[in-house]
Every structure is written in structure tokens, then in C-alpha cells.
Design an enzyme around this catalytic site. Structure first.
Site, PDB file in Angstrom:
ATOM      1  N   GLY A 243       0.815  -1.212   0.000  1.00 11.24           N
ATOM      2  CA  GLY A 243       0.000   0.000   0.000  1.00 11.24           C
ATOM      3  C   GLY A 243       0.843   1.255   0.000  1.00 11.24           C
ATOM      4  O   GLY A 243       0.541   2.225  -0.709  1.00 11.24           O
ATOM      5  N   GLY A 244       1.907   1.253   0.805  1.00 12.97           N
ATOM      6  CA  GLY A 244       2.764   2.421   0.877  1.00 12.97           C
ATOM      7  C   GLY A 244       3.501   2.686  -0.420  1.00 12.97           C
ATOM      8  O   GLY A 244       3.634   3.835  -0.857  1.00 12.97           O
ATOM      9  N   GLU A 263       6.448   4.650   6.354  1.00  9.91           N
ATOM     10  CA  GLU A 263       7.074   3.561   7.110  1.00  9.91           C
ATOM     11  C   GLU A 263       6.393   2.271   6.658  1.00  9.91           C
ATOM     12  O   GLU A 263       5.188   2.107   6.840  1.00  9.91           O
ATOM     13  CB  GLU A 263       6.886   3.780   8.612  1.00  9.91           C
ATOM     14  CG  GLU A 263       7.526   2.708   9.444  1.00  9.91           C
ATOM     15  CD  GLU A 263       6.971   2.690  10.850  1.00  9.91           C
ATOM     16  OE1 GLU A 263       6.566   1.601  11.306  1.00  9.91           O
ATOM     17  OE2 GLU A 263       6.916   3.770  11.465  1.00  9.91           O
ATOM     18  N   CYS A 300       5.704  -2.428  14.513  1.00  8.20           N
ATOM     19  CA  CYS A 300       6.643  -2.289  13.401  1.00  8.20           C
ATOM     20  C   CYS A 300       8.073  -2.567  13.820  1.00  8.20           C
ATOM     21  O   CYS A 300       8.925  -2.847  12.969  1.00  8.20           O
ATOM     22  CB  CYS A 300       6.525  -0.893  12.795  1.00  8.20           C
ATOM     23  SG  CYS A 300       6.518   0.433  14.008  1.00  8.20           S
ATOM     24  N   GLU A 389       8.476  -9.468   6.215  1.00  7.60           N
ATOM     25  CA  GLU A 389       7.772  -9.337   7.483  1.00  7.60           C
ATOM     26  C   GLU A 389       6.485 -10.153   7.506  1.00  7.60           C
ATOM     27  O   GLU A 389       5.718 -10.152   6.537  1.00  7.60           O
ATOM     28  CB  GLU A 389       7.441  -7.868   7.732  1.00  7.60           C
ATOM     29  CG  GLU A 389       6.698  -7.609   9.037  1.00  7.60           C
ATOM     30  CD  GLU A 389       6.284  -6.162   9.195  1.00  7.60           C
ATOM     31  OE1 GLU A 389       6.188  -5.701  10.339  1.00  7.60           O
ATOM     32  OE2 GLU A 389       6.065  -5.481   8.163  1.00  7.60           O
TER      33      GLU A 389
END
Length: 504
Positions: A243-244, A263, A300, A389
Site C-alpha cells: 500500500g505504501g 514507514e 513495526c 515481514e
């Protein structure tokens, strides 16, 4: 609970509803209905933000500081309701929400103190030298100035500290930039009550209403319209890599490209050096188990990978970690979608023949239980998916044949928010070259701790090389975060009567 949700957007001081709607998915209790964001609402908010900038961007530092303090006061005045709504929507425990609220108000007040001091302005002056030969030098002064309206995307995992009045909003408002927030659909009720607190502070301080707007939910076109609106001059984002990156590309493709401060995720590797591993490997393993499962691993900075030499001491560390995880039961994740993604991440590890299950569980519904795997370093380096991740309480131990192999392994990591060294006396000769590599890989390097605690202070860096963040020179936590929403302006031979107040 005294707060009753309106289910509306806050656009430049006006609560607006109607049109299509969506429901939240609370961890417990009945769902609530909220008006869905539209491109039209985004346009109205951005236009109001630009209009507000012409006064707010030129307000005194004391006026902006008082506004930040007033927001903090209004949030605290709604403390019980914020905690109740936040717990209901996210499933996070009361203590976590109370702590996060304190962090949110604390960083608002920290930025108020920062702008009152004025050091962030980085004021410089080179006085005129009219008699200099062969040419005179003009009077030159420099100061940081706000860039204009900022878009902020609320984070899923921090409904307060990285959301409506979180660090991005606080830094932008401190800089003098109006803010348009795209609320996260996982906790719209929490977003609304915090927006109400900001709305009250606007009224108390006489700040232009367009300084803040909240748009709830909406389809992809709403986010696209926000980052591509010509009045928006920067974007703050905390969320997924996919998405980022999509929003980052949209910012770059604008007729006027703008900075995207995103981030995007991190596995935050830990390196256990031989002396520390031999002396206290089991204790480190137990501490890691607690850290990796805190907030259901939805942080995160969660330590997702431990790099450990082969041998008996490493075996004891792995066994101690697994044993500690057995005592940790299922916990509720933030959304059903995140729980599903967590199970998909586990399936990715289960499908690899190179990966050995150390302690595995089955998770159902919105619940998640911890999982631990182990892999040899050569297999890890050959399979990039193992370094991606998994958002939740899943971690991986990477075993290196020799401790010296940690340096080469560290060079293979992508950008990270954090990297950790566990070391004792006698580990320095290996720690030095490791530190040289890790400071190029991470925004924060720590020793003998776990990375999940992020202090909100002047010296904190919460960011790192891509893909941890999209701008390695910035931080989203700490007072240096204000720099993202400022730019230097040089004033040459400007009469003092018309100079900005802080330069005169």
C-alpha cells in the site's frame, strides 16, 4: 461510556455524513456505522487546508504551541471514552490503550516545547559586507518554513500514537502545516473521538477550522485523490509495503512530485554474539518470546529474526525461546484481515522444506498464537521470502556455521527500522564490523535489549533505508520528525520591518 459516535467526517469544522456507509468490525460488542469517504470530501478538506495555511502557517510559535497543548488537554478530557472505544474496536488491552494515549499527548506537548524553544528553525545569518571586494556581499538570513497542507494516513496498529493526532499530525501542526487525515477503517470510532478533541481545541484557540479535517474510510480512489491533490505538499504514512509503495509512486507521478514519508515494515534482526549467547542465551530467549508476542506481534519494531551461531549454546537459546512461547496463549489481532494475513504468512514458512518448525500452533478467526521456525543461513540467503515481514507473533532463527559469518549475513539484509546486538565483554572484535554494517542497514541500532520500545525524545530515529521507510533521512518519532514538513528559505536584503518575526 458517555461518547456517542456520529459516524461522520469532520471537514474544516463541519461534521458531514450521508451517502454510502461502512461498518467497523469490533473485537467485541456491536458494530457501528460510519459514512464512507469520497473524493468530493477530500477536495473540500484540501481546499480548506490551503485557505487555513495563509493564517496558521504564519501564526506565532506560541500560538501553535498553545494549540498543541490544547489538543493534548482535550484528549485527556476524553480519556475513559477513548480507551473504551479503542479496546472495543481493536481488541488491544486497556493498559496498552492508556499507555498509547499518554504517548500521544506526550508527543503533542513535546512538539509544543520544541517550537517554543525555536532551535528547530535552524536560523542562520551572514551579515552584509558592503565594502567587500571585488563585489559586496548582501545580508543573508535563513530559516525553516512550513511547506503547506499535509496528508496523514492513520495506522492500523497504533489507533492513537500513529493515527489522527499521532506523531505525523503533531509534527505537521507544530511546523505550521494544516493536516487532512485519512482515518483507518479498522478503528473509525477511535478516530472520531480524537477528531472531536482536535475540533474542541480549534474552537478554544481560535484556530482556522480548515487546519484539520478527518475523512473516514472510502475506497482506493479516496486515498489516490488525497495524495494527488495539488494543495497537498507532503504525505505521512504508516502501513504495508504494498500500500505504501503504491501511494509513494502516486506522489512521484504528480505534475508536482511531493515527498512521501512512508514507514513500510521491518523484520528488525537481532544478532546474538558468542560470549553473550554462552552466558545468557536462555535468558535472552525468554525475553525475546515476551517481546515478539507483545501486542500480538503487531508492532513495526517487532524482532522477527534472530541470527545465532550453530552449536550447543544456540540450541539452548532456541529451546528456551520455544518453551517460553508455550506459555503464551491466543490473543486477538487488530482486524480479521490481519489475522488472515498472519495465517498466510505462517503457511509460507510451512511450505518451505528448508525451514524447520520449532514451535508451531494453529490460529483461527481473529485470534493468533505464536510460531517459531529455524533455518540455515545459506537457505535463508537463497530465499528472499524468508526475510519478508509477517505481521504478528511469528519469528525465525537463522543459524550461521560460524559467528564471523554474521557480518556477511548482515550485508544481505534490506533496510530496517532497527537492528540489535546482544553482546558481552569479549564480543567487541565481532561487534565492531557488525556495527559498521548495521548502521548502514537500520535507523536505530541497539545493544542488549529488544527493539519494541520506541522512546519519544529528541535523539530517536524511527525510520531507515528502504523498504523500512521511503526516506532514510527522516524519522516519524522524536522531535526531528518536524523537519519533514519544513523547508529552508533564504532572505536576502529583506528589510527587518517585513521579515518573519523569528528572523527580525
Amino acid at each position: 461510556m458517555s461518547f456517542v459516535s456520529r459516524g461522520k467526517h469532520l471537514i474544516a469544522g463541519e461534521w458531514i455524513g450521508g451517502g454510502a456507509s461502512f461498518q467497523n468490525e469490533p473485537a467485541h460488542g456491536e458494530p457501528s456505522t460510519f459514512s464512507m469517504g469520497t473524493v468530493e470530501l477530500v477536495n473540500r478538506a484540501c481546499e480548506a487546508a490551503e485557505e487555513a495555511f495563509w493564517s496558521y502557517g504564519y501564526a506565532t510559535r506560541e500560538e501553535r504551541a498553545a494549540f498543541l497543548d490544547a489538543i493534548a488537554d482535550e484528549i485527556e478530557a476524553r480519556a475513559a471514552d477513548i480507551t473504551a472505544i479503542g479496546c472495543q474496536e481493536t481488541g488491544l488491552p486497556e493498559a496498552r490503550l492508556n499507555g498509547e494515549r499518554g504517548r500521544t499527548t506526550g508527543q503533542l506537548r513535546l512538539f509544543a516545547a520544541t517550537i517554543r524553544k525555536g532551535d528547530y528553525l535552524d536560523i542562520r545569518r551572514d551579515a552584509a559586507m558592503p565594502d567587500r571586494q571585488p563585489l559586496p556581499r548582501p545580508d543573508l538570513r535563513l530559516m525553516q518554513r512550513p511547506i503547506g497542507p499535509v496528508a496523514v494516513f492513520g495506522a492500523s496498529n497504533f489507533p492513537l500514537a500513529f493515527s489522527v493526532a499521532g506523531g505525523d499530525t503533531a509534527a505537521a501542526l507544530a511546523a505550521g502545516c494544516p493536516v487532512v487525515v485519512k482515518g483507518h477503517s479498522a478503528h473509525p470510532g477511535t478516530s472520531e473521538i480524537v477528531a472531536e478533541a482536535i475540533h474542541a481545541a480549534i474552537a478554544t484557540c481560535g484556530v482556522p477550522a480548515g487546519v484539520f479535517s478527518l475523512v473516514q474510510g472510502g475506497k482506493r480512489d479516496v486515498g489516490t485523490a488525497l495524495v494527488q491533490h495539488p494543495n497537498i505538499k507532503a504525505v505521512g504514512f504508516t502501513g504495508s509495503l504494498g500500500g505504501g509503495r503504491a501511494l509513494f509512486d502516486l506522489c512521484a507521478q504528480r505534475p508536482e512530485p511531493i515527498p512521501f514519508f512512508g514507514e513500510l515494515g521491518s523484520v528488525n534482526p537481532m544478532f546474538l554474539l558468542p560470549k553473550a549467547l554462552a552466558a545468557r542465551g536462555e535468558a535472552i530467549g525468554k525475553g525475546w518470546a515476551v517481546s515478539m508476542t507483545g501486542s500480538v506481534g503487531q508492532l513495526c519494531t517487532n524482532g522477527g529474526i534472530a541470527v545465532v551461531p550453530e552449536g550447543a549454546a544456540g540450541d539452548a537459546f532456541v529451546a528456551a525461546t520455544a518453551e517460553a512461547l508455550k506459555a503464551i496463549g491466543p490473543q486477538t489481532m487488530l482486524t480479521a484481515g490481519m489475522a488472515e494475513a498472519y495465517r498466510a504468512g505462517k503457511a509460507r514458512f510451512d511450505s518451505r522444506n528448508s525451514v524447520r518448525p520449532v514451535y508451531t500452533t494453529e490460529s483461527t478467526g481473529r485470534e493468533a498464537s505464536p510460531n517459531l521456525y529455524e533455518v540455515a543461513s545459506d537457505a535463508f540467503l537463497e530465499d528472499h521470502a524468508l526475510s519478508e515481514e509477517v505481521f504478528g507473533p511469528l519469528s525465525l532463527v537463522v543459524r550461521v556455521p560460524e559467528a564471523e559469518g554474521m557480518v556477511d549475513l548482515a550485508k544481505g539484509f534490506q533496510g530496517q527500522l532497527t537492528a540489535t546486538l546482544h553482546m558481552d565483554a569479549g564480543d567487541e572484535d565481532l561487534a565492531r564490523p557488525l556495527l559498521a554494517v548495521l548502521e548502514r542497514k537500520a535507523g536505530r541500532v541497539l545493544v542488549n535489549g529488544f527493539p519494541t520500545g520506541v522512546e519519544v525524545v529528541d535523539s530517536m530515529v524511527h525510520g531507515g533505508p528502504y523498504p523500512a521507510s521511503t526516506n532514510f533521512g527522516a524519522t516519524s518519532v522524536g522531535t526531528m520528525a518536524i523537519r519533514r514538513f519544513l523547508r529552508p528559505v533564504c532572505y536576502q536584503n529583506i528589510p527587518e520591518a517585513i521579515l518573519p518575526t523569528d528572523l527580525a
